[in-house]
Design a protein around this motif. Structure first.
Motif, PDB file in Angstrom:
ATOM      1  N   ILE A 124       0.861  -1.181   0.000  1.00  0.00           N
ATOM      2  CA  ILE A 124       0.000   0.000   0.000  1.00  0.00           C
ATOM      3  C   ILE A 124       0.895   1.228   0.000  1.00  0.00           C
ATOM      4  O   ILE A 124       1.962   1.225   0.603  1.00  0.00           O
ATOM      5  CB  ILE A 124      -0.978   0.032   1.195  1.00  0.00           C
ATOM      6  CG1 ILE A 124      -0.225  -0.120   2.530  1.00  0.00           C
ATOM      7  CG2 ILE A 124      -2.042  -1.030   1.069  1.00  0.00           C
ATOM      8  CD1 ILE A 124      -1.121   0.046   3.742  1.00  0.00           C
ATOM      9  N   THR A 125       0.482   2.281  -0.718  1.00  0.00           N
ATOM     10  CA  THR A 125       1.299   3.486  -0.831  1.00  0.00           C
ATOM     11  C   THR A 125       0.508   4.665  -0.282  1.00  0.00           C
ATOM     12  O   THR A 125      -0.471   5.110  -0.895  1.00  0.00           O
ATOM     13  CB  THR A 125       1.677   3.745  -2.306  1.00  0.00           C
ATOM     14  OG1 THR A 125       0.485   3.794  -3.096  1.00  0.00           O
ATOM     15  CG2 THR A 125       2.575   2.638  -2.826  1.00  0.00           C
ATOM     16  N   LEU A 126       0.945   5.153   0.876  1.00  0.00           N
ATOM     17  CA  LEU A 126       0.251   6.242   1.550  1.00  0.00           C
ATOM     18  C   LEU A 126       1.177   7.426   1.819  1.00  0.00           C
ATOM     19  O   LEU A 126       0.838   8.318   2.597  1.00  0.00           O
ATOM     20  CB  LEU A 126      -0.352   5.745   2.875  1.00  0.00           C
ATOM     21  CG  LEU A 126      -1.358   4.590   2.774  1.00  0.00           C
ATOM     22  CD1 LEU A 126      -1.746   4.097   4.158  1.00  0.00           C
ATOM     23  CD2 LEU A 126      -2.584   5.007   1.986  1.00  0.00           C
ATOM     24  N   GLY A 127       2.339   7.433   1.174  1.00  0.00           N
ATOM     25  CA  GLY A 127       3.336   8.457   1.470  1.00  0.00           C
ATOM     26  C   GLY A 127       2.943   9.853   1.056  1.00  0.00           C
ATOM     27  O   GLY A 127       3.529  10.829   1.531  1.00  0.00           O
ATOM     28  N   ASP A 128       1.958  10.010   0.137  1.00  0.00           N
ATOM     29  CA  ASP A 128       1.561  11.341  -0.306  1.00  0.00           C
ATOM     30  C   ASP A 128       0.414  11.917   0.522  1.00  0.00           C
ATOM     31  O   ASP A 128      -0.129  12.970   0.203  1.00  0.00           O
ATOM     32  CB  ASP A 128       1.167  11.305  -1.785  1.00  0.00           C
ATOM     33  CG  ASP A 128       0.015  10.343  -2.063  1.00  0.00           C
ATOM     34  OD1 ASP A 128      -0.258   9.506  -1.178  1.00  0.00           O
ATOM     35  OD2 ASP A 128      -0.581  10.421  -3.151  1.00  0.00           O
ATOM     36  N   GLY A 143      -8.629   5.680  -2.673  1.00  0.00           N
ATOM     37  CA  GLY A 143      -8.578   5.256  -4.063  1.00  0.00           C
ATOM     38  C   GLY A 143      -7.735   4.021  -4.294  1.00  0.00           C
ATOM     39  O   GLY A 143      -6.735   3.790  -3.608  1.00  0.00           O
ATOM     40  N   ALA A 144      -8.147   3.229  -5.276  1.00  0.00           N
ATOM     41  CA  ALA A 144      -7.459   1.974  -5.587  1.00  0.00           C
ATOM     42  C   ALA A 144      -6.040   2.195  -6.088  1.00  0.00           C
ATOM     43  O   ALA A 144      -5.209   1.282  -6.041  1.00  0.00           O
ATOM     44  CB  ALA A 144      -8.261   1.187  -6.624  1.00  0.00           C
ATOM     45  N   ASP A 145      -5.743   3.428  -6.566  1.00  0.00           N
ATOM     46  CA  ASP A 145      -4.395   3.700  -7.055  1.00  0.00           C
ATOM     47  C   ASP A 145      -3.371   3.761  -5.925  1.00  0.00           C
ATOM     48  O   ASP A 145      -2.166   3.803  -6.178  1.00  0.00           O
ATOM     49  CB  ASP A 145      -4.371   5.010  -7.847  1.00  0.00           C
ATOM     50  CG  ASP A 145      -4.849   6.198  -7.029  1.00  0.00           C
ATOM     51  OD1 ASP A 145      -5.759   6.015  -6.189  1.00  0.00           O
ATOM     52  OD2 ASP A 145      -4.322   7.308  -7.229  1.00  0.00           O
ATOM     53  N   HIS A 146      -3.836   3.746  -4.678  1.00  0.00           N
ATOM     54  CA  HIS A 146      -2.925   3.738  -3.532  1.00  0.00           C
ATOM     55  C   HIS A 146      -2.632   2.323  -3.035  1.00  0.00           C
ATOM     56  O   HIS A 146      -1.990   2.147  -2.004  1.00  0.00           O
ATOM     57  CB  HIS A 146      -3.493   4.590  -2.400  1.00  0.00           C
ATOM     58  CG  HIS A 146      -3.303   6.058  -2.624  1.00  0.00           C
ATOM     59  ND1 HIS A 146      -3.946   6.744  -3.621  1.00  0.00           N
ATOM     60  CD2 HIS A 146      -2.512   6.971  -2.000  1.00  0.00           C
ATOM     61  CE1 HIS A 146      -3.579   8.016  -3.594  1.00  0.00           C
ATOM     62  NE2 HIS A 146      -2.705   8.171  -2.628  1.00  0.00           N
ATOM     63  N   GLY A 178      -8.063  -6.434   4.961  1.00  0.00           N
ATOM     64  CA  GLY A 178      -8.397  -5.252   5.746  1.00  0.00           C
ATOM     65  C   GLY A 178      -7.709  -3.998   5.228  1.00  0.00           C
ATOM     66  O   GLY A 178      -8.343  -2.954   5.035  1.00  0.00           O
ATOM     67  N   LEU A 179      -6.399  -4.093   4.969  1.00  0.00           N
ATOM     68  CA  LEU A 179      -5.636  -2.918   4.535  1.00  0.00           C
ATOM     69  C   LEU A 179      -5.989  -2.502   3.103  1.00  0.00           C
ATOM     70  O   LEU A 179      -6.233  -1.323   2.828  1.00  0.00           O
ATOM     71  CB  LEU A 179      -4.140  -3.193   4.653  1.00  0.00           C
ATOM     72  CG  LEU A 179      -3.595  -3.246   6.081  1.00  0.00           C
ATOM     73  CD1 LEU A 179      -2.141  -3.706   6.085  1.00  0.00           C
ATOM     74  CD2 LEU A 179      -3.724  -1.891   6.763  1.00  0.00           C
ATOM     75  N   ALA A 180      -5.996  -3.476   2.180  1.00  0.00           N
ATOM     76  CA  ALA A 180      -6.285  -3.144   0.780  1.00  0.00           C
ATOM     77  C   ALA A 180      -7.696  -2.590   0.633  1.00  0.00           C
ATOM     78  O   ALA A 180      -7.927  -1.620  -0.111  1.00  0.00           O
ATOM     79  CB  ALA A 180      -6.103  -4.378  -0.099  1.00  0.00           C
ATOM     80  N   GLY A 181      -8.657  -3.173   1.351  1.00  0.00           N
ATOM     81  CA  GLY A 181     -10.037  -2.731   1.248  1.00  0.00           C
ATOM     82  C   GLY A 181     -10.234  -1.305   1.731  1.00  0.00           C
ATOM     83  O   GLY A 181     -10.837  -0.480   1.034  1.00  0.00           O
ATOM     84  N   VAL A 182      -9.706  -0.983   2.903  1.00  0.00           N
ATOM     85  CA  VAL A 182      -9.935   0.355   3.453  1.00  0.00           C
ATOM     86  C   VAL A 182      -9.143   1.407   2.681  1.00  0.00           C
ATOM     87  O   VAL A 182      -9.615   2.539   2.490  1.00  0.00           O
ATOM     88  CB  VAL A 182      -9.601   0.385   4.962  1.00  0.00           C
ATOM     89  CG1 VAL A 182      -8.090   0.342   5.209  1.00  0.00           C
ATOM     90  CG2 VAL A 182     -10.192   1.626   5.617  1.00  0.00           C
ATOM     91  N   VAL A 183      -7.951   1.070   2.196  1.00  0.00           N
ATOM     92  CA  VAL A 183      -7.171   2.030   1.408  1.00  0.00           C
ATOM     93  C   VAL A 183      -7.892   2.354   0.100  1.00  0.00           C
ATOM     94  O   VAL A 183      -7.999   3.516  -0.301  1.00  0.00           O
ATOM     95  CB  VAL A 183      -5.752   1.488   1.117  1.00  0.00           C
ATOM     96  CG1 VAL A 183      -5.044   2.333   0.063  1.00  0.00           C
ATOM     97  CG2 VAL A 183      -4.925   1.471   2.397  1.00  0.00           C
ATOM     98  N   ALA A 184      -8.403   1.316  -0.578  1.00  0.00           N
ATOM     99  CA  ALA A 184      -9.094   1.520  -1.851  1.00  0.00           C
ATOM    100  C   ALA A 184     -10.324   2.400  -1.682  1.00  0.00           C
ATOM    101  O   ALA A 184     -10.616   3.268  -2.521  1.00  0.00           O
ATOM    102  CB  ALA A 184      -9.473   0.176  -2.457  1.00  0.00           C
ATOM    103  N   VAL A 185     -11.070   2.205  -0.604  1.00  0.00           N
ATOM    104  CA  VAL A 185     -12.290   2.981  -0.373  1.00  0.00           C
ATOM    105  C   VAL A 185     -11.977   4.385   0.125  1.00  0.00           C
ATOM    106  O   VAL A 185     -12.596   5.375  -0.294  1.00  0.00           O
ATOM    107  CB  VAL A 185     -13.203   2.249   0.631  1.00  0.00           C
ATOM    108  CG1 VAL A 185     -14.340   3.152   1.104  1.00  0.00           C
ATOM    109  CG2 VAL A 185     -13.771   0.982   0.005  1.00  0.00           C
ATOM    110  N   ALA A 186     -10.994   4.502   1.006  1.00  0.00           N
ATOM    111  CA  ALA A 186     -10.707   5.790   1.645  1.00  0.00           C
ATOM    112  C   ALA A 186     -10.025   6.776   0.711  1.00  0.00           C
ATOM    113  O   ALA A 186     -10.398   7.954   0.660  1.00  0.00           O
ATOM    114  CB  ALA A 186      -9.852   5.572   2.892  1.00  0.00           C
TER     115      ALA A 186
END
Length: 373
Positions: A97-101, A151-154, A141-149
């Motif tokens: 998962i990429t959340l650095g931005d 965007g799937a590009d993260h 859990g991580l992929a699902g919430v990141v995609a919804v919160a």
């Protein structure tokens, strides 16, 4: 330390939700980071608690060890696994998962929700006595919430890397490991048991004593490989938390993280998820000393090999399918395929199930922040 710039603009519906999380106060970041560390260690504990049965089930079912002996030996080698097993799996998990931005407050909140989804799913399946995958729960859990919160590009899906360069990265690598490992476990268990039956074809029943003694080594090996693979998943997430919070400058797993995760998963193992022992030790196939030994050899070898190449696998899957393969190689009709079907269904729904719980947690946070705002 200043936070990273936020480059994603929330939509109008969630603007109020993010106002608190975007507040540039180090106090909020520190509180969220501490909460995330505690939740990661709680997940690590539930992982050990949930997976304890995977390691000790065949040992206890074959009467090679008493529960107390199994817990002491398994706990010791489980602790060594994260410390000596490298960090290849941690690097894989920490980068899918990429959340650095994002602002640290936003990214840490998202990770917290993903972890809650995984923990809740672990506890639900433990309560039902069903051996589900902690790895699947974490990824879901991580992929699902990141995609919804955000965007799937993260989510680093890895499809492009696979198509263009033939490299397995991100979610593609994780899912491939999780899908292939049970299949490999089944067939390795199948052929290993056939080989062992051939080698021991002239042995008397007294060979069971030796087979039980050897399990002290194979169970230790399985515990070490489990720690080397499963604890690294928490190590990867915990290091990501430190990186996103600005507490470290590059993705390098600190020693204290290894030590903390090793301790948490060991405490979970020693607490024991004994409900699942009955499922793995008796409900799939009646396990005797040779079956237990072959299952432990299969599982330990496969899981440790996966750890070396950075592939996160499910100990639950590997142990359960190795038992199925061993039973199928000896007496296919004696394998309780109905129970195997129940476990398989649980495997299939774990990723979306944990994702749904994590997403629900995220929406609860949104509603809470909206009411505050």
């Amino acid at each position: 330390m200043p936070e990273k710039a936020h480059t994603i603009t929330p939509n109008d519906a969630s603007l109020k939700t993010h106002q608190f999380l975007l507040a540039p106060t180090m106090d909020v970041v520190l509180i969220l980071a501490i909460a995330a560390v505690l939740i990661v260690l709680l997940f690590d504990y539930t992982n050990g608690f949930h997976d304890a049965a995977n390691i000790v089930a065949t040992v206890i079912a074959s009467r090679a060890m008493t529960p107390v002996q199994a817990v002491v030996i398994v706990g010791f080698f489980e602790f060594l696994g994260p410390l000596l097993g490298g960090t290849a799996v941690a690097n894989t998990i920490g980068n899918f998962i990429t959340l650095g931005d994002l602002k640290a407050t936003v990214s840490l909140t998202i990770i917290l929700c993903g972890l809650v989804g995984a923990i809740v799913w672990n506890l639900l399946t433990w309560w039902r006595g069903i051996p589900s995958s902690s790895s699947h729960a974490l990824v879901g859990g991580l992929a699902g919430v990141v995609a919804v919160a955000v965007g799937a590009d993260h989510v680093a899906w890895g499809f492009e890397e696979l198509l263009l360069h033939g490299h397995f990265t991100g979610v593609t690598k994780v899912l491939l490991a999780l899908v292939l490992s049970p299949l490999i476990g089944f067939w390795v268990g199948f052929f290993l048991h056939r080989l062992m039956l051939f080698l021991l074809r002239g042995a008397s029943h007294t060979i069971n004593r030796s087979l039980r003694r050897v399990q002290f080594l194979t169970a230790a090996g399985l515990a070490f490989s489990h720690g080397a693979n499963d604890a690294q998943k928490s190590m990867g997430i915990l290091t990501l938390v430190l990186l996103l919070g600005g507490f470290i400058h590059e993705f390098v797993v600190p020693f204290w993280v290894m030590l903390a995760c090793a301790t948490a998963i060991t405490l979970g193992i020693m607490s024991g998820g004994w409900r699942i022992v009955r499922t793995l030790g008796f409900a799939i196939y009646k396990v005797r000393p040779l079956h237990a030994l072959d299952s432990q050899l299969t599982s330990a070898g496969l899981i440790f090999a996966a750890s070396l190449v950075g592939a996160p696998v499910s100990t639950t899957h590997v142990v359960a399918t190795s038992i199925m393969g061993i039973g199928a190689s000896e007496r296919p009709k004696a394998v309780r395929w109905a129970k195997a079907k129940e476990i398989s269904i649980t495997w299939l729904i774990t990723i979306p199930g944990a994702a749904i719980v994590a997403i629900a947690c995220y929406f609860i946070v949104q509603l809470t922040m909206n009411s505050i705002g």
